[in-house]
Motif scaffolding. Structure first.
Motif, PDB file in Angstrom:
ATOM      1  N   HIS A   1       8.830  -3.346  14.834  1.00  0.00           N
ATOM      2  CA  HIS A   1       8.158  -3.298  15.711  1.00  0.00           C
ATOM      3  C   HIS A   1       6.139  -3.265  15.626  1.00  0.00           C
ATOM      4  CE1 HIS A   1       7.859   0.786  16.416  1.00  0.00           C
ATOM      5  NE2 HIS A   1       6.933   0.941  16.458  1.00  0.00           N
ATOM      6  N   GLU A   2       5.819  -3.000  14.315  1.00  0.00           N
ATOM      7  CA  GLU A   2       4.533  -2.626  14.033  1.00  0.00           C
ATOM      8  C   GLU A   2       3.583  -3.728  12.948  1.00  0.00           C
ATOM      9  OE1 GLU A   2       4.274   0.693  11.617  1.00  0.00           O
ATOM     10  OE2 GLU A   2       5.382   1.827  13.710  1.00  0.00           O
ATOM     11  N   GLN A   3       4.936  -4.644  12.435  1.00  0.00           N
ATOM     12  CA  GLN A   3       4.320  -5.786  11.387  1.00  0.00           C
ATOM     13  C   GLN A   3       3.645  -6.841  12.162  1.00  0.00           C
ATOM     14  OE1 GLN A   3       7.003  -6.634   8.660  1.00  0.00           O
ATOM     15  NE2 GLN A   3       7.902  -4.273   8.055  1.00  0.00           N
ATOM     16  N   GLY A   4       3.140  -7.840  11.797  1.00  0.00           N
ATOM     17  CA  GLY A   4       3.286  -9.359  12.150  1.00  0.00           C
ATOM     18  C   GLY A   4       2.015  -9.365  12.213  1.00  0.00           C
TER      19      GLY A   4
ATOM     20  N   SER B   1      -1.077  -5.202   9.352  1.00  0.00           N
ATOM     21  CA  SER B   1      -0.841  -4.238  10.359  1.00  0.00           C
ATOM     22  C   SER B   1      -0.637  -3.247   9.804  1.00  0.00           C
ATOM     23  CB  SER B   1      -0.582  -4.850  11.658  1.00  0.00           C
ATOM     24  OG  SER B   1       1.149  -4.948  11.323  1.00  0.00           O
TER      25      SER B   1
ATOM     26  N   ASP C   1      22.108  -2.590   4.532  1.00  0.00           N
ATOM     27  CA  ASP C   1      21.059  -2.058   4.870  1.00  0.00           C
ATOM     28  C   ASP C   1      20.757  -3.006   4.865  1.00  0.00           C
ATOM     29  OD1 ASP C   1      19.167  -0.797   6.412  1.00  0.00           O
ATOM     30  OD2 ASP C   1      19.279   0.700   5.481  1.00  0.00           O
ATOM     31  N   THR C   2      19.511  -3.370   5.303  1.00  0.00           N
ATOM     32  CA  THR C   2      18.612  -4.813   5.235  1.00  0.00           C
ATOM     33  C   THR C   2      17.706  -4.057   3.935  1.00  0.00           C
ATOM     34  OG1 THR C   2      16.555  -3.895   7.437  1.00  0.00           O
ATOM     35  CG2 THR C   2      19.060  -5.430   7.106  1.00  0.00           C
ATOM     36  N   ALA C   3      17.138  -5.271   3.116  1.00  0.00           N
ATOM     37  CA  ALA C   3      16.164  -4.306   2.440  1.00  0.00           C
ATOM     38  C   ALA C   3      14.855  -5.213   3.291  1.00  0.00           C
ATOM     39  CB  ALA C   3      16.001  -6.008   1.316  1.00  0.00           C
ATOM     40  N   ALA C   4      14.212  -5.652   4.179  1.00  0.00           N
ATOM     41  CA  ALA C   4      13.799  -5.580   5.040  1.00  0.00           C
ATOM     42  C   ALA C   4      12.357  -4.560   4.978  1.00  0.00           C
ATOM     43  CB  ALA C   4      13.622  -6.349   6.994  1.00  0.00           C
ATOM     44  N   ALA C   5      11.376  -3.867   4.880  1.00  0.00           N
ATOM     45  CA  ALA C   5      10.901  -2.835   4.859  1.00  0.00           C
ATOM     46  C   ALA C   5      10.429  -2.009   6.355  1.00  0.00           C
ATOM     47  CB  ALA C   5       9.305  -3.127   4.298  1.00  0.00           C
ATOM     48  N   ASP C   6      11.189  -0.535   6.165  1.00  0.00           N
ATOM     49  CA  ASP C   6      11.375  -0.030   7.561  1.00  0.00           C
ATOM     50  C   ASP C   6      10.441   1.156   7.500  1.00  0.00           C
ATOM     51  OD1 ASP C   6      13.122   0.785   9.919  1.00  0.00           O
ATOM     52  OD2 ASP C   6      13.657   2.743   8.895  1.00  0.00           O
ATOM     53  N   PHE C   7       9.733   1.415   6.907  1.00  0.00           N
ATOM     54  CA  PHE C   7       8.507   2.599   7.014  1.00  0.00           C
ATOM     55  C   PHE C   7       7.648   1.776   8.015  1.00  0.00           C
ATOM     56  CE2 PHE C   7       8.955   6.084   3.414  1.00  0.00           C
ATOM     57  CZ  PHE C   7      10.377   6.001   3.473  1.00  0.00           C
ATOM     58  N   GLY C   8       7.552   0.831   7.417  1.00  0.00           N
ATOM     59  CA  GLY C   8       6.031   0.554   8.724  1.00  0.00           C
ATOM     60  C   GLY C   8       6.756   0.325   9.536  1.00  0.00           C
ATOM     61  N   ARG C   9       8.080  -0.136  10.228  1.00  0.00           N
ATOM     62  CA  ARG C   9       8.616  -0.009  11.236  1.00  0.00           C
ATOM     63  C   ARG C   9       9.049  -1.228  11.991  1.00  0.00           C
ATOM     64  NH1 ARG C   9      11.328   4.040  10.223  1.00  0.00           N
ATOM     65  NH2 ARG C   9      10.979   6.024  10.891  1.00  0.00           N
TER      66      ARG C   9
ATOM     67  N   ARG D   1      16.603   4.411   1.329  1.00  0.00           N
ATOM     68  CA  ARG D   1      15.624   4.077   1.242  1.00  0.00           C
ATOM     69  C   ARG D   1      14.363   4.848   1.133  1.00  0.00           C
ATOM     70  NH1 ARG D   1      14.365  -0.224   5.058  1.00  0.00           N
ATOM     71  NH2 ARG D   1      16.191  -0.356   5.604  1.00  0.00           N
TER      72      ARG D   1
ATOM     73  N   GLY E   1       6.864   9.846   5.331  1.00  0.00           N
ATOM     74  CA  GLY E   1       8.230  10.602   4.987  1.00  0.00           C
ATOM     75  C   GLY E   1       9.040  11.113   6.135  1.00  0.00           C
TER      76      GLY E   1
ATOM     77  N   ARG F   1      20.003   2.479  -4.263  1.00  0.00           N
ATOM     78  CA  ARG F   1      19.853   1.161  -2.700  1.00  0.00           C
ATOM     79  C   ARG F   1      20.244   0.099  -2.625  1.00  0.00           C
ATOM     80  NH1 ARG F   1      18.093   1.902   2.439  1.00  0.00           N
ATOM     81  NH2 ARG F   1      16.910   0.159   2.716  1.00  0.00           N
TER      82      ARG F   1
ATOM     83  N   GLU G   1       8.433   1.688   1.470  1.00  0.00           N
ATOM     84  CA  GLU G   1       9.260   2.142   0.305  1.00  0.00           C
ATOM     85  C   GLU G   1       9.040   0.213  -0.862  1.00  0.00           C
ATOM     86  OE1 GLU G   1      11.114   1.554   3.207  1.00  0.00           O
ATOM     87  OE2 GLU G   1      12.639  -0.049   2.996  1.00  0.00           O
ATOM     88  N   GLN G   2       8.060  -0.169  -0.331  1.00  0.00           N
ATOM     89  CA  GLN G   2       8.613  -1.690  -1.335  1.00  0.00           C
ATOM     90  C   GLN G   2       7.273  -1.641  -2.180  1.00  0.00           C
ATOM     91  OE1 GLN G   2       9.356  -4.572   1.062  1.00  0.00           O
ATOM     92  NE2 GLN G   2      11.279  -4.165   1.354  1.00  0.00           N
TER      93      GLN G   2
END
Lengths: 303, 303
Positions: B300-303, A136, B290-298, A224, B218, B281, A126-127
């Motif tokens: 666990h997939e980042q990094g 990734s 809620d947190t501002a961290a992007a969640d759509f990418g989930r 979100r 989405g 939002r 959403e960013q």
């Protein structure tokens, strides 16, 4: 097969900058150039060292054998026009737009001399902006290619290999079918999320402070989704008008049925639907498109 | 103020088991008993060692100075009837139902001799059952108390202290107003999510496999919401009928406006709404809901 060793990225937001990061990591021998019409974005992308940032779309594409347009769907024609006279002969031009039939027609019209292969990586957050991207983002996600009748085979194969190198799974699909699939899996869900967030903020009897305070009951997940780039989404709804309106019509009919069930105390109809939908959820988790871990409680809060 | 050193939990699913875990950690001196009408749930709760599990609601509440009914809204009356003759004099009885006016009326009718203080902790996940609970579920979340005209002050203060000990922030609100706030922040969002997941699975031109495959755009976030307990949600919609139907009506009107904007290529109306919703939002992130961290990418997939 074409070797795509010089890649130009036009538009360095979430998707463009993620392609830059992913290609930089996966294709270390290739050269990456980039341009964004927003000067602040260009400056930031240069600071981040994502690509060789240049000051015009023409300069970005001059030596590229692959050009990817990563701009909102409504800006696609202008972006194509800005690169058309400067493309290297035989260059492949692709894009990342969420709506394909109308974009593909425009790209083919404006770039009649290039080898056009429209694409849509079904991934994002959403960013927005160059800082939001990450390497990734496409890993394990689907990238849908929608070649037209005149698309050439080697270009299709080369673009497929490019996206696979970035970690994506690639599917080839008719552009009109793509637009129908995405209308229901992405476009209409976003429109609904934007709508209910707007409805909530317009209520007289419930304050915006209350809506925010008690959002953990489900609403925050809609906000979100409704925080995604406004311009990008405006363009998508207008570009994929027919499929979006058709899906909205069906959604409205289904919602009316549930409204009637609630009004008539018909718990059985409600229970039937609510039970049926959980099977789809299981399918998504099994396909690796989401995790089964509870998310409403938010991972960071647990433990 | 009443000391709530013996707590009975009726219903050991996600919320009941989370209360047990949180109270066990936060109130080490207190005694916890529990009952669930489902024998498999009782057995599992006993294995997990969450509470002293007993074989009847009567046995669970006999010595309790606080009884919390953690059953679906539609099972509340039967649960109240099953404990009514066995309550200790002066016991406080509360609940965790997501709909309050109708539940409060039933509890006050059936438990006229007890000290009833209806409550609703606005927290949860899409999962169900005793294994899904966790001790920090209520931390930083709001718990809304909706005392009736006859509720007594000391009972209200004692219940507030109990929820604060579990990490919740407590608000006192009129039951009808609660139902309106929750209709928009939780109930209607859930109904919409269930509806669109159903619409998607009924399309002829798009297969269920495609819906699952491309859900990262989405849709998967809607399936998450639509994976919550079917019985619990059926009961909520029927119990909060008026507020849900009123909010749905407004949502439908707002959606029609957007439909018309898309049909008429009115990008300005779309952009106005999409820009406005991002402010809400920001408020939710600033309030810590809620947190501002992007969640759509989930994550666990980042990094």
């Amino acid at each position: 097969m074409d070797e795509l060793n010089t890649v130009a990225i036009i538009g360095l937001g979430l998707i463009g900058s993620s392609i830059a990061r992913a290609a930089g990591a996966a294709l270390p021998g290739s050269s990456l150039t980039g341009f964004d019409s927003d000067e602040a974005v260009r400056r930031r992308a240069a600071e981040l060292g994502l690509v060789a940032v240049v000051d015009s779309a023409a300069d970005a594409v001059r030596d590229a054998n692959l050009v990817i347009l990563c701009v909102p769907v409504g800006a696609m024609t202008a972006a194509a026009e800005s690169i058309a006279p400067h493309l290297r002969p035989g260059a492949i031009v692709s894009d990342v737009g969420s709506s394909k039939a109308s974009v593909a027609a425009e790209l083919e019209r404006v770039l009649s001399v290039a080898r056009v292969v429209p694409a849509h990586p079904v991934a994002g957050t959403e960013q927005s902006g160059p800082d939001a991207g990450f390497a990734s983002l496409f890993r394990g996600r689907w990238c849908i290619l929608t070649p037209g009748e005149t698309s050439d085979g080697p270009a299709l194969l080369a673009l497929r290999a490019f996206w696979q190198a970035l970690g994506a799974r690639v599917e080839v699909m008719d552009a009109h079918h793509h637009d129908l699939v995405l209308a229901v899996t992405s476009h209409v869900p976003h429109l609904i999320a934007y709508t209910i967030v707007g409805t909530a903020s317009d209520l007289e009897a419930v304050t915006e402070g209350e809506v925010i305070k008690y959002s953990a009951g489900g609403f925050r997940d809609f906000t979100r989704i409704a925080a995604s780039s406004p311009v990008m989404w405006r363009d998508i709804f207008l570009a994929n008008k027919d499929a979006v309106l058709d899906t909205l019509q069906r959604f409205g009919e289904d919602l009316s049925l549930l409204q009637r069930a609630i009004r008539n105390d018909d718990g059985e109809t409600l229970l039937d639907l609510f039970t049926r939908t959980s099977a789809i959820r299981r399918g998504i988790v099994e396909m690796g498109q989401d995790t089964a871990a509870a998310d409403f409680g938010r991972t960071h809060e647990q433990g």
